[in-house]
Write a protein that holds these residues in place. Structure first.
Motif, PDB file in Angstrom:
ATOM      1  N   GLU A 144      41.561  10.963  -9.629  1.00 52.46           N
ATOM      2  CA  GLU A 144      42.170   9.665  -9.924  1.00 52.46           C
ATOM      3  C   GLU A 144      41.145   8.772 -10.605  1.00 52.46           C
ATOM      4  OE1 GLU A 144      43.779   8.073  -6.321  1.00 52.46           O
ATOM      5  OE2 GLU A 144      45.544   9.373  -6.411  1.00 52.46           O
ATOM      6  N   ILE A 145      41.590   8.090 -11.643  1.00 58.61           N
ATOM      7  CA  ILE A 145      40.684   7.290 -12.450  1.00 58.61           C
ATOM      8  C   ILE A 145      41.268   5.902 -12.684  1.00 58.61           C
ATOM      9  CG2 ILE A 145      41.609   8.042 -14.685  1.00 58.61           C
ATOM     10  CD1 ILE A 145      38.690   8.243 -15.658  1.00 58.61           C
ATOM     11  N   GLY A 146      40.412   4.894 -12.687  1.00 58.94           N
ATOM     12  CA  GLY A 146      40.812   3.536 -13.015  1.00 58.94           C
ATOM     13  C   GLY A 146      40.076   3.077 -14.260  1.00 58.94           C
ATOM     14  N   LEU A 147      40.757   2.363 -15.133  1.00 59.02           N
ATOM     15  CA  LEU A 147      40.162   1.891 -16.388  1.00 59.02           C
ATOM     16  C   LEU A 147      40.121   0.368 -16.405  1.00 59.02           C
ATOM     17  CD1 LEU A 147      42.128   4.188 -18.855  1.00 59.02           C
ATOM     18  CD2 LEU A 147      39.680   4.356 -18.384  1.00 59.02           C
ATOM     19  N   ILE A 148      38.962  -0.182 -16.762  1.00 54.15           N
ATOM     20  CA  ILE A 148      38.831  -1.628 -16.974  1.00 54.15           C
ATOM     21  C   ILE A 148      38.294  -1.835 -18.371  1.00 54.15           C
ATOM     22  CG2 ILE A 148      37.838  -3.786 -16.138  1.00 54.15           C
ATOM     23  CD1 ILE A 148      37.486  -2.487 -13.398  1.00 54.15           C
ATOM     24  N   GLU A 149      39.170  -2.216 -19.281  1.00 57.63           N
ATOM     25  CA  GLU A 149      38.847  -2.343 -20.708  1.00 57.63           C
ATOM     26  C   GLU A 149      39.703  -3.453 -21.300  1.00 57.63           C
ATOM     27  OE1 GLU A 149      37.864  -2.496 -24.258  1.00 57.63           O
ATOM     28  OE2 GLU A 149      36.866  -0.759 -23.331  1.00 57.63           O
ATOM     29  N   ASP A 150      39.059  -4.447 -21.939  1.00 62.33           N
ATOM     30  CA  ASP A 150      39.827  -5.601 -22.412  1.00 62.33           C
ATOM     31  C   ASP A 150      40.480  -5.405 -23.776  1.00 62.33           C
ATOM     32  OD1 ASP A 150      37.513  -5.694 -23.908  1.00 62.33           O
ATOM     33  OD2 ASP A 150      37.269  -7.869 -23.759  1.00 62.33           O
ATOM     34  N   ASP A 151      40.106  -4.363 -24.498  1.00 62.22           N
ATOM     35  CA  ASP A 151      40.734  -4.065 -25.781  1.00 62.22           C
ATOM     36  C   ASP A 151      42.019  -3.277 -25.502  1.00 62.22           C
ATOM     37  OD1 ASP A 151      41.500  -2.567 -28.163  1.00 62.22           O
ATOM     38  OD2 ASP A 151      39.586  -3.187 -29.024  1.00 62.22           O
ATOM     39  N   ASN A 152      43.166  -3.919 -25.720  1.00 64.35           N
ATOM     40  CA  ASN A 152      44.445  -3.305 -25.364  1.00 64.35           C
ATOM     41  C   ASN A 152      44.687  -1.976 -26.063  1.00 64.35           C
ATOM     42  OD1 ASN A 152      45.077  -5.470 -23.689  1.00 64.35           O
ATOM     43  ND2 ASN A 152      46.196  -6.574 -25.286  1.00 64.35           N
ATOM     44  N   ILE A 153      44.358  -1.915 -27.349  1.00 69.02           N
ATOM     45  CA  ILE A 153      44.593  -0.686 -28.111  1.00 69.02           C
ATOM     46  C   ILE A 153      43.721   0.449 -27.571  1.00 69.02           C
ATOM     47  CG2 ILE A 153      44.367   0.398 -30.375  1.00 69.02           C
ATOM     48  CD1 ILE A 153      45.082  -2.294 -31.632  1.00 69.02           C
ATOM     49  N   LEU A 154      42.454   0.141 -27.348  1.00 71.52           N
ATOM     50  CA  LEU A 154      41.529   1.152 -26.841  1.00 71.52           C
ATOM     51  C   LEU A 154      41.891   1.572 -25.420  1.00 71.52           C
ATOM     52  CD1 LEU A 154      39.042   2.739 -27.680  1.00 71.52           C
ATOM     53  CD2 LEU A 154      37.614   0.881 -26.786  1.00 71.52           C
ATOM     54  N   ARG A 155      42.254   0.595 -24.595  1.00 71.23           N
ATOM     55  CA  ARG A 155      42.635   0.908 -23.216  1.00 71.23           C
ATOM     56  C   ARG A 155      43.860   1.821 -23.179  1.00 71.23           C
ATOM     57  NH1 ARG A 155      43.539  -3.767 -21.721  1.00 71.23           N
ATOM     58  NH2 ARG A 155      45.796  -3.811 -21.465  1.00 71.23           N
ATOM     59  N   ASN A 156      44.848   1.520 -24.009  1.00 72.38           N
ATOM     60  CA  ASN A 156      46.051   2.349 -24.054  1.00 72.38           C
ATOM     61  C   ASN A 156      45.739   3.755 -24.560  1.00 72.38           C
ATOM     62  OD1 ASN A 156      47.649   0.265 -23.100  1.00 72.38           O
ATOM     63  ND2 ASN A 156      48.216  -0.458 -25.144  1.00 72.38           N
ATOM     64  N   ALA A 157      44.806   3.837 -25.516  1.00 74.30           N
ATOM     65  CA  ALA A 157      44.418   5.144 -26.060  1.00 74.30           C
ATOM     66  C   ALA A 157      43.731   5.989 -24.992  1.00 74.30           C
ATOM     67  CB  ALA A 157      43.506   4.960 -27.262  1.00 74.30           C
ATOM     68  N   TYR A 158      42.804   5.370 -24.250  1.00 73.31           N
ATOM     69  CA  TYR A 158      42.134   6.094 -23.159  1.00 73.31           C
ATOM     70  C   TYR A 158      43.137   6.517 -22.096  1.00 73.31           C
ATOM     71  CZ  TYR A 158      37.369   4.952 -24.727  1.00 73.31           C
ATOM     72  OH  TYR A 158      36.204   4.860 -25.431  1.00 73.31           O
ATOM     73  N   THR A 159      44.022   5.600 -21.744  1.00 74.19           N
ATOM     74  CA  THR A 159      45.020   5.895 -20.718  1.00 74.19           C
ATOM     75  C   THR A 159      45.883   7.087 -21.126  1.00 74.19           C
ATOM     76  OG1 THR A 159      45.114   3.564 -20.053  1.00 74.19           O
ATOM     77  CG2 THR A 159      46.970   4.955 -19.412  1.00 74.19           C
ATOM     78  N   LYS A 160      46.343   7.082 -22.361  1.00 72.44           N
ATOM     79  CA  LYS A 160      47.183   8.180 -22.859  1.00 72.44           C
ATOM     80  C   LYS A 160      46.411   9.484 -22.852  1.00 72.44           C
ATOM     81  CE  LYS A 160      50.009   9.560 -26.814  1.00 72.44           C
ATOM     82  NZ  LYS A 160      50.493   9.172 -28.173  1.00 72.44           N
ATOM     83  N   TYR A 161      45.155   9.432 -23.303  1.00 74.41           N
ATOM     84  CA  TYR A 161      44.353  10.654 -23.373  1.00 74.41           C
ATOM     85  C   TYR A 161      44.150  11.257 -21.987  1.00 74.41           C
ATOM     86  CZ  TYR A 161      40.335  13.730 -23.649  1.00 74.41           C
ATOM     87  OH  TYR A 161      39.505  14.811 -23.517  1.00 74.41           O
ATOM     88  N   PHE A 162      43.724  10.433 -21.031  1.00 78.80           N
ATOM     89  CA  PHE A 162      43.452  10.964 -19.703  1.00 78.80           C
ATOM     90  C   PHE A 162      44.714  11.511 -19.046  1.00 78.80           C
ATOM     91  CE2 PHE A 162      39.585   8.155 -19.779  1.00 78.80           C
ATOM     92  CZ  PHE A 162      38.672   9.201 -19.708  1.00 78.80           C
ATOM     93  N   ARG A 163      45.840  10.921 -19.346  1.00 77.21           N
ATOM     94  CA  ARG A 163      47.093  11.392 -18.757  1.00 77.21           C
ATOM     95  C   ARG A 163      47.504  12.748 -19.312  1.00 77.21           C
ATOM     96  NH1 ARG A 163      50.147   5.480 -18.426  1.00 77.21           N
ATOM     97  NH2 ARG A 163      49.367   4.969 -16.326  1.00 77.21           N
ATOM     98  N   ILE A 164      47.227  13.000 -20.587  1.00 77.77           N
ATOM     99  CA  ILE A 164      47.649  14.282 -21.168  1.00 77.77           C
ATOM    100  C   ILE A 164      46.647  15.399 -20.893  1.00 77.77           C
ATOM    101  CG2 ILE A 164      48.962  13.137 -22.993  1.00 77.77           C
ATOM    102  CD1 ILE A 164      46.754  13.854 -24.953  1.00 77.77           C
ATOM    103  N   THR A 165      45.456  15.054 -20.406  1.00 73.08           N
ATOM    104  CA  THR A 165      44.488  16.102 -20.091  1.00 73.08           C
ATOM    105  C   THR A 165      44.897  16.898 -18.867  1.00 73.08           C
ATOM    106  OG1 THR A 165      43.154  14.643 -18.669  1.00 73.08           O
ATOM    107  CG2 THR A 165      42.558  14.762 -21.016  1.00 73.08           C
ATOM    108  N   GLN A 166      45.729  16.303 -18.010  1.00 75.15           N
ATOM    109  CA  GLN A 166      46.159  16.910 -16.749  1.00 75.15           C
ATOM    110  C   GLN A 166      44.970  17.178 -15.823  1.00 75.15           C
ATOM    111  OE1 GLN A 166      48.578  20.331 -17.725  1.00 75.15           O
ATOM    112  NE2 GLN A 166      50.250  19.067 -18.458  1.00 75.15           N
TER     113      GLN A 166
END
Length: 205
Positions: A3-25
């Motif tokens: 389980e991972i938590g992300l704290i990033e104020d750049d919305n585009i970058l945060r969403n990109a990281y979130t999407k990437y980590f979710r698809i890595t399984q």
């Protein structure tokens, strides 16, 4: 699955990281927020890892490490920043961060570095490892100014470079059990309790 938590104020970058980590399984994203205060408002999660940016709207993420550690005591806090700075690396480790990764690193490298946490690795990008080495050029002489043995100093140097315990055992030609025993002795001598405290000590010598 970690389980991972992300704290990033750049919305585009945060969403990109979130999407990437979710698809890595490999990782489950349990929160993805723009600031430390948003993470602190979440009382029902305890992620294995928190990725924390340095430049946040409320100030420096490094200042929030200890606050986050108090609320998420089982989480390993890893800085993920665009700022390549030896002073920031040292300050982050002093405040209790487990590692310092750069956003310029590939997502595959970041993922691999985070997975090595289970093996006792410290996540560093190559540039931040060089900061550690550069700031500790006199490491070979440390056994003379501390209670640590030469072999213990060699181990601390390897760990500060992000080497996992198992790899350190191979490089020092000892068993994994011996590495753990060395660490127990080092912690006792330095009166510390964790690898992040050990790295902070090393960075300040």
């Amino acid at each position: 699955m970690k389980e991972i938590g992300l704290i990033e104020d750049d919305n585009i970058l945060r969403n990109a990281y979130t999407k990437y980590f979710r698809i890595t399984q490999t990782f489950k994203v349990v929160f993805s927020v723009p600031d430390v205060a948003d993470a602190l408002s979440l009382n029902t999660v305890q992620p294995d890892i928190i990725l924390l940016d340095v430049n946040l709207r409320s100030g420096s993420g490094i200042d929030g490490i200890q606050v986050l550690a108090a609320q998420f005591p089982t989480s390993k806090i890893v800085i993920l920043s665009s700022m390549e700075n030896a002073k920031l690396t040292r300050l982050a480790m002093e405040n209790g961060a487990t590692g310092y990764l750069l956003k310029s690193s590939s997502l595959a490298y970041i993922t691999e570095s985070l997975l090595k946490l289970d093996e006792g690795g410290i996540p560093f990008s190559p540039a931040t490892i060089s900061h550690v080495i550069h700031n500790n050029a006199t490491a070979d002489n440390r056994s003379e100014i501390t209670e640590l043995t030469k072999r213990e100093v060699e181990l601390v140097k390897l760990l500060s470079e992000g080497v996992a315990n198992k790899i350190a055992a191979d490089r020092l030609n000892v068993t994994y059990f011996t590495i753990n025993q060395h660490l127990k002795n080092i912690y006792k001598k330095l009166e510390i309790n964790s690898k992040s405290e050990l790295i902070a000590w090393y960075l300040n010598k």
